[in-house]
Design a protein around this motif. Structure first.
Motif: not given
Length: 371
Positions: A302-320
């Protein structure tokens, strides 16, 4: 706006003009004006496409490193031994066979880039046709196609010897074909099967289109069948889809579906843990292995799913860079809002194409959570 303008003139010419000679001349002038206007829009889209592709190729050149290295290596292996080094590479065989062909013919990788660009051009045309059909207005189809053309994250792969370029183009071409299909015939079924096979052997996730296609055909073309036939079709399609998925999970090679959970990957290949303490089956590369992991590691999943969902739809990255992230937000987030309104509107019209598109997005999201 321009569509309404032309419709008003059409009505005016048909209703209010009685002088046939004058009416003929005016309609001729109007049709030429309309044709010129449409030509200008297509010229504008063509120039935008050429500019985007030209800049990307100038910036990146023909990319044969990174992901492309394994496909080139595998193509050489296939030419030498007549088979893949491991079975999982058959799920990427479209690109590998294409690379093997240009190596064998000694024509250079530029031929692959040309093929990918031509497929991209065809996909753009099919996208325009789909957008115009779906949105019911040519002006909206033009606008949608323009945003499609300038979508850099989508367009960037056309000079890469990765699987993305061909796969993306095939998904657009196939989706446009099936959603605008009016009659289900033996010919169209053959085309659908050919496309589904090609998608599945270009990238493994191509198999996801099987589920979306089966449900769309069932609801759009077979809704008048008896309950018995409907039940048999649903059960058969579901079984075929699950068997295909399970078979692909077990092809072996470098595919390890438990690795993202052991290393707690959020972004593909970026480890956030050296070796997480999780419960897994000895042979985790199967549907039963994935289900075992989920039910026995619920908190981590559930924790990884939440983070992956934010990454998948959010598009942004901390290293951008901040500018890069702001650009992604400004470009993509409005489409999420438009999508919600569009789904609500089309759903009220019983537009079965919405279900097809929603299933594809849903399955890709689920796949992201599990890989």
């Amino acid at each position: 706006m321009f569509t309404y303008f032309f419709n008003i003139i059409d009505m005016f010419c048909k209703v209010f003009l009685e002088d046939r000679a004058f009416k003929f001349q005016l309609m001729k002038f109007y049709n030429n004006l309309k044709l010129t206007f449409l030509k200008k829009k297509f010229i504008f889209l063509s120039l935008a496409l050429i500019l985007v592709q030209g800049v990307l190729i100038w910036q990146n050149g023909i990319v044969t490193g990174l992901e492309a290295e394994k496909y080139i290596t595998e193509a050489n292996y296939f030419l030498q031994f007549g088979k893949m080094s491991t079975n999982n590479y058959y799920l990427y065989s479209t690109q590998i066979f294409l690379i093997a062909a240009v190596i064998k013919l000694k024509v250079g990788f530029v031929v692959i880039v040309i093929i990918q660009l031509l497929l991209n051009l065809f996909a753009t045309i099919m996208f325009y046709r789909l957008a115009t059909w779906f949105l019911k207005r040519q002006s909206l189809g033009i606008i949608a196609t323009f945003f499609f053309v300038i979508n850099i994250p989508y367009q960037v792969y056309n000079s890469f010897l990765f699987t993305e370029s061909i796969f993306y183009s095939l998904t657009i071409i196939y989706t446009s074909y099936i959603l605008r299909l009016k009659i289900l015939s033996s010919k169209s079924i053959s085309v659908i099967i050919m496309f589904l096979a090609l998608l599945a052997f270009t990238r493994p996730t191509g198999i996801l289109f099987l589920a979306a296609t089966a449900l769309y055909i069932f609801l759009h073309f077979l809704n008048r069948l008896s309950l018995l036939y409907k039940t048999l079709i649903i059960a058969g399609s579901a079984m075929l889809f699950l068997i295909a998925i399970n078979t692909m999970l077990q092809v072996g090679g470098s595919l390890d579906f438990m690795l993202p959970f052991k290393k707690e990957n959020i972004i593909c290949g970026v480890n956030t843990n050296s070796n997480a303490d999780i419960k897994i089956m000895e042979k985790g590369n199967s549907l039963s292995g994935l289900l075992y992991y989920i039910f026995n590691n619920e908190q981590q999943f559930l924790r990884l799913s939440k983070l992956k969902t934010v990454s998948f739809f959010g598009m942004t990255r901390s290293y951008y860079s901040s500018f890069h992230n702001i650009f992604l937000i400004v470009f993509f987030y409005p489409f999420y809002i438009f999508t919600i309104f569009g789904i609500l509107k089309k759903s009220k019209q019983n537009h079965t194409s919405v279900l097809y598109l929603a299933i594809v997005i849903l399955l890709y999201w689920i796949t992201t959570l599990l890989t």
